[in-house]
Design a protein around this motif. Structure first.
Motif, PDB file in Angstrom:
ATOM      1  N   ARG A 188       0.838  -1.197   0.000  1.00 17.80           N
ATOM      2  CA  ARG A 188       0.000   0.000   0.000  1.00 17.80           C
ATOM      3  C   ARG A 188       0.879   1.256   0.000  1.00 17.80           C
ATOM      4  N   GLY A 189       1.895   1.233   0.856  1.00 20.26           N
ATOM      5  CA  GLY A 189       2.784   2.385   0.926  1.00 20.26           C
ATOM      6  C   GLY A 189       3.581   2.604  -0.338  1.00 20.26           C
ATOM      7  N   ALA A 190       3.800   1.538  -1.122  1.00 22.39           N
ATOM      8  CA  ALA A 190       4.561   1.640  -2.362  1.00 22.39           C
ATOM      9  C   ALA A 190       3.685   2.004  -3.550  1.00 22.39           C
ATOM     10  N   GLY A 191       2.349   2.087  -3.347  1.00 22.89           N
ATOM     11  CA  GLY A 191       1.488   2.547  -4.424  1.00 22.89           C
ATOM     12  C   GLY A 191       0.387   1.613  -4.868  1.00 22.89           C
ATOM     13  N   ALA A 192       0.262   0.418  -4.272  1.00 24.79           N
ATOM     14  CA  ALA A 192      -0.788  -0.512  -4.671  1.00 24.79           C
ATOM     15  C   ALA A 192      -2.161   0.051  -4.324  1.00 24.79           C
ATOM     16  N   SER A 193      -3.097  -0.084  -5.248  1.00 29.69           N
ATOM     17  CA  SER A 193      -4.455   0.402  -4.998  1.00 29.69           C
ATOM     18  C   SER A 193      -5.301  -0.640  -4.291  1.00 29.69           C
ATOM     19  N   ARG A 194      -4.930  -1.889  -4.423  1.00 28.71           N
ATOM     20  CA  ARG A 194      -5.670  -2.984  -3.793  1.00 28.71           C
ATOM     21  C   ARG A 194      -4.696  -4.139  -3.557  1.00 28.71           C
ATOM     22  N   VAL A 195      -4.845  -4.816  -2.429  1.00 26.24           N
ATOM     23  CA  VAL A 195      -3.975  -5.951  -2.099  1.00 26.24           C
ATOM     24  C   VAL A 195      -4.841  -7.140  -1.692  1.00 26.24           C
ATOM     25  N   GLU A 196      -4.707  -8.224  -2.421  1.00 25.17           N
ATOM     26  CA  GLU A 196      -5.366  -9.487  -2.094  1.00 25.17           C
ATOM     27  C   GLU A 196      -4.295 -10.489  -1.675  1.00 25.17           C
ATOM     28  N   VAL A 197      -4.637 -11.363  -0.738  1.00 20.11           N
ATOM     29  CA  VAL A 197      -3.667 -12.366  -0.304  1.00 20.11           C
ATOM     30  C   VAL A 197      -4.245 -13.760  -0.560  1.00 20.11           C
ATOM     31  N   LEU A 198      -3.345 -14.670  -0.931  1.00 19.67           N
ATOM     32  CA  LEU A 198      -3.733 -16.030  -1.268  1.00 19.67           C
ATOM     33  C   LEU A 198      -2.696 -16.982  -0.699  1.00 19.67           C
ATOM     34  N   ALA A 199      -3.152 -17.953   0.093  1.00 19.27           N
ATOM     35  CA  ALA A 199      -2.246 -18.923   0.709  1.00 19.27           C
ATOM     36  C   ALA A 199      -2.631 -20.335   0.308  1.00 19.27           C
ATOM     37  N   MET A 200      -1.650 -21.204   0.295  1.00 15.77           N
ATOM     38  CA  MET A 200      -1.945 -22.606   0.045  1.00 15.77           C
ATOM     39  C   MET A 200      -2.747 -23.197   1.210  1.00 15.77           C
ATOM     40  N   ALA A 201      -2.331 -22.888   2.444  1.00 11.60           N
ATOM     41  CA  ALA A 201      -2.992 -23.472   3.608  1.00 11.60           C
ATOM     42  C   ALA A 201      -3.266 -22.407   4.656  1.00 11.60           C
ATOM     43  N   TRP A 202      -4.284 -22.661   5.469  1.00 16.09           N
ATOM     44  CA  TRP A 202      -4.661 -21.792   6.581  1.00 16.09           C
ATOM     45  C   TRP A 202      -4.595 -22.602   7.868  1.00 16.09           C
ATOM     46  N   THR A 203      -3.954 -22.030   8.885  1.00 13.90           N
ATOM     47  CA  THR A 203      -3.844 -22.692  10.178  1.00 13.90           C
ATOM     48  C   THR A 203      -5.000 -22.293  11.074  1.00 13.90           C
ATOM     49  N   PRO A 204      -5.902 -23.225  11.402  1.00 10.12           N
ATOM     50  CA  PRO A 204      -7.019 -22.880  12.303  1.00 10.12           C
ATOM     51  C   PRO A 204      -6.486 -22.474  13.673  1.00 10.12           C
ATOM     52  N   PRO A 205      -7.085 -21.486  14.303  1.00 11.15           N
ATOM     53  CA  PRO A 205      -6.643 -21.081  15.636  1.00 11.15           C
ATOM     54  C   PRO A 205      -7.015 -22.138  16.671  1.00 11.15           C
ATOM     55  N   PRO A 206      -6.375 -22.107  17.846  1.00 14.59           N
ATOM     56  CA  PRO A 206      -6.732 -23.077  18.904  1.00 14.59           C
ATOM     57  C   PRO A 206      -8.209 -23.030  19.218  1.00 14.59           C
ATOM     58  N   GLY A 207      -8.806 -24.213  19.345  1.00 14.82           N
ATOM     59  CA  GLY A 207     -10.210 -24.305  19.674  1.00 14.82           C
ATOM     60  C   GLY A 207     -11.140 -24.141  18.495  1.00 14.82           C
ATOM     61  N   PHE A 208     -10.585 -24.094  17.266  1.00 15.62           N
ATOM     62  CA  PHE A 208     -11.427 -23.864  16.084  1.00 15.62           C
ATOM     63  C   PHE A 208     -12.473 -24.943  15.919  1.00 15.62           C
TER      64      PHE A 208
END
Length: 207
Positions: free
Chosen positions: A185-205
């Motif tokens: 964002r600070g470098a000039g991006a108008s929109r930032v989307e993130v994509l991960a292979m895996a998501w770690t569920p939080p404790p107790g999920f």
């Protein structure tokens, strides 16, 4: 020896085995791929506009990520590139990645997030650019969950514009991708989307 010759020799001398169950002939068998639990809709990390992941980082998912990170399973990036690209949002301009620490990159000989990002970009017909750099720091995997909250030491490499997709292997607390989003964002991006292979569920999920 050219890359094509090396790939042919590797296929002959190094038999494929499923990275989860060890079944011969495939890198990820249909049975184990079917055991991957799809990640739920995710809230975006601070600074990001959206977040998505393919599957949960559970017993099966961790075997896939472990092979990608530690067993030199470069072909997993290509094997899972199609579903990862299909999970990406529309309307993107460029693909980048959350970089590994310099020490991890040297030790493995590659950056797994970069492999994934370049495969996603290739399938989407978009440029893949190194927009972020990691400073000397402990890898997030070497910290406990509380220690990951502050995020890694990172900087942006070049100015950027438009809509950026940041790819990573695992999304846990979101601190790494939040840091990346803030820098972009600070470098000039108008929109930032993130994509991960895996998501770690939080404790107790699953409670």
């Amino acid at each position: 020896m050219c890359c094509i010759q090396f790939a042919i020799i590797a296929r002959v001398l190094i038999p494929l085995r499923c990275v989860v169950c060890g079944a011969g002939g495939v890198l990820l068998c249909e049975r184990c791929e079917g055991r991957l639990v799809p990640a739920p809709p995710l809230p975006p990390p601070p600074g990001a506009d959206g977040a998505r992941a393919l599957f949960n980082y559970d017993e099966v998912g961790s075997s896939v990520i472990g092979a990608l990170k530690f067993a030199n399973a470069h072909r997993l990036a290509r094997r899972l590139g199609s579903p990862l690209a299909a999970a990406a949002p529309e309307g993107l301009d460029v693909v980048t990645w959350a970089p590994a620490t310099p020490a991890n990159r040297r030790r493995r000989g590659y950056d797994q997030a970069e492999l994934l990002a370049r495969e996603v970009a290739r399938r989407l017909g978009l440029p893949a650019r190194r927009l972020l750099a990691r400073r000397r720091d402990l890898p997030q995997s070497a910290r406990d969950r509380a220690g990951r909250v502050n995020g890694p030491r990172m900087r942006h490499c070049r100015p950027v514009s438009g809509r950026v997709l940041v790819v990573d292997d695992v999304l846990t607390t979101g601190a790494t991708l939040a840091t990346a989003a803030g820098l972009l964002r600070g470098a000039g991006a108008s929109r930032v989307e993130v994509l991960a292979m895996a998501w770690t569920p939080p404790p107790g999920f699953d409670d």
